[in-house]
Structures are given as structure tokens and as C-alpha cells.
Design an enzyme around this catalytic site. Structure first.
Site, short mmCIF file in Angstrom:
data_model
loop_
_atom_site.label_atom_id
_atom_site.label_comp_id
_atom_site.label_asym_id
_atom_site.label_seq_id
_atom_site.Cartn_x
_atom_site.Cartn_y
_atom_site.Cartn_z
N HIS A 175 0.90 -1.22 -0.04
CA HIS A 175 -0.17 -0.15 0.02
C HIS A 175 0.93 1.38 -0.03
CE1 HIS A 175 -3.41 2.87 1.08
NE2 HIS A 175 -2.43 3.39 1.83
N GLU A 176 1.98 1.31 0.71
CA GLU A 176 2.84 2.63 0.90
C GLU A 176 3.69 2.56 -0.42
OE1 GLU A 176 2.30 4.62 3.12
OE2 GLU A 176 0.93 3.15 4.56
N HIS A 196 1.75 4.48 -2.87
CA HIS A 196 1.68 6.13 -2.76
C HIS A 196 3.21 6.55 -3.52
CE1 HIS A 196 -1.60 6.43 0.04
NE2 HIS A 196 -1.28 5.99 0.77
N HIS A 233 3.26 9.10 -6.61
CA HIS A 233 4.20 10.19 -6.54
C HIS A 233 4.90 10.48 -7.74
CE1 HIS A 233 7.72 12.42 -4.79
NE2 HIS A 233 6.85 13.39 -5.33
#
Length: 244
Positions: A114-115, A118, A122
Site C-alpha cells: 500500500h505504501e 503511494h 508520487h
């Protein structure tokens, strides 16, 4: 988070500390938030005991995902705490918590993925992520001064323009949380697709990781709902109110 819970328990009325009928909105918000937090904790603990058949750690999975997406300039670092995982776009650092970093569990790998979602957002200039980032400074200011503005407005014989400004500043927190929702859901969607397509997790393991990420996403929904209820309370108490 941006500190909207600090408003709970503040009684506004003809005098501070006054208990009014709008407190049921506060209570509903608290119940929703506690329920979401309890659900994500219990779901994570359940699948924290289920180790992936691939036997890789969450940190290793994160590195594979990032490299698979062509991202080589993001550092993976350990951070203290439990479920304190996050991605910092300013320094390009993906933080994995103590409970995640070296864990081979389906839950930990799902959180790490999940991270990574991100980080991929980005890298690809995902619009909602950029919008959320641009809102942070003004939301921090708004969440800090909103209640003082309302209190000062009340003290100054219910100065309506000042009170309205305070409510408007508080509403920025809700705006931030609403923008956060698509960011979080998209990151989870990316994570699950990558885990499935890459073979880092088997299909049934991906389904279990989905349960963890869905529970985590509900905490953001709960936070937005609680803030919306608190904003509604402020509007009921002070919106257009005139001095008696």
C-alpha cells in the site's frame, strides 16, 4: 492526522461547558471512529499470524514492487511503532513500522505494498495526491486557528463574521480528508493488483491482504464522517446565530 478530535468534548452554548443536544453528533462520530480503529487492529492481528508462502519480508516485497515500477530513488527505512507505516514524498522515504518491516505475514506485505502504491502515485504525478499535498499547509493553519476564532467570536458578542471564518477554517479539515479518500483507495488498488500480478502473494493471500487494506481504508472514511458531524454541530450552534 490534523487534530480534529481536539474539539470533542467542547461544549458551546450560552456558556462554555454547557451541554447541548448536538452532543449526540459528537458521540456518533466517536463511536464510528472507535469502531473503525478496533476493526483495523483486529483484522491486522488476524492476518499478521498468516505468513506468506513466498516467505519474503515486507521490506523485501516493497523493494521488489518499487524496482518493478522502475523506482530506484526511494529509500526503505524502519520506523518505530505499530502500523505507523507511511510514504514521505518530500524525502522519498518509505517508512515501514516495527510490526511490518521484517514480518513475512500477509498483513505486513499488504501494508508495505500500500505504501509502495503511494510512492508510485508520487512517481506518476497522481493528481489527487498532489492536491492533498498542496492543501497540507493551509489545512494545518486552519485546524489550529478555527476554534480560537469561534471562541473569540462568541466572546465578542457573537461576532458572526469571525465565527463564520472559524467554521470555514475548520471545514478545510473535512476537505483534506475527502481528498485523502481517493488517494488511499487508489494506493490500495494499485497494491493489490501488483501483489496479484507479480506473484508476490498467491491469489488467496491477496484476498486476505485486501481485507486488511479495506479495514485500514475504513478508518479514513470514519475520520471524514466524524469531522463532517463535528462541522454540522458547529453550523447548528453558530451558523447564522445572532446575539440574543
Amino acid at each position: 492526522m490534523l487534530g480534529y478530535y481536539g474539539m470533542y468534548g467542547m461544549g458551546f452554548g450560552r456558556g462554555f461547558g454547557y451541554f447541548d443536544s448536538t452532543y449526540f453528533l459528537v458521540l456518533i462520530g466517536l463511536v464510528i471512529s472507535i469502531a473503525a480503529s478496533t476493526h483495523v487492529q483486529s483484522t491486522y492481528k488476524k492476518f499478521e499470524r498468516v505468513h506468506s508462502r513466498a516467505g519474503i519480508t515486507a521490506a523485501e516485497a516493497a523493494l521488489r514492487i518499487l524496482n518493478g515500477a522502475g523506482i530506484y530513488d526511494v529509500r526503505i527505512e524502519r520506523i518505530s511503532g505499530n502500523l505507523t507505516d507511511n510514504y514521505d514524498p518530500r524525502s522519498k522515504v518509505l517508512h515501514l513500522s516495527d510490526s511490518t518491516y521484517n514480518s513475512t505475514s500477509v498483513a505486513a506485505i499488504g501494508v508495505a505494498a500500500h505504501e509502495c502504491g503511494h510512492a508510485i502515485q508520487h512517481d506518476t504525478n497522481y493528481a489527487p495526491l498532489n492536491i492533498r499535498g498542496s492543501l497540507v499547509p493551509i489545512v494545518n493553519i486552519g485546524s489550529t486557528i478555527s476554534i480560537p476564532l469561534i471562541i473569540i467570536g462568541v466572546i465578542l458578542s457573537y461576532n458572526q463574521p469571525l465565527i463564520t471564518l472559524g467554521i470555514a477554517m475548520f471545514s478545510l479539515t473535512l476537505l483534506f480528508q475527502l481528498v485523502t479518500l481517493p488517494v488511499e483507495f487508489d494506493a490500495s488498488g494499485r497494491a493489490l493488483r501488483i501483489l496479484d500480478q507479480s506473484g508476490l502473494l498467491a491469489h488467496d493471500e491477496v484476498n486476505n491482504a485486501k481485507k486488511v487494506l479495506t479495514a485500514a481504508a475504513l478508518t479514513y472514511v470514519a475520520a471524514a464522517a466524524a469531522t463532517a458531524l463535528q462541522l454540522l454541530r458547529l453550523i447548528i450552534l453558530f451558523g447564522g446565530r445572532r446575539r440574543d
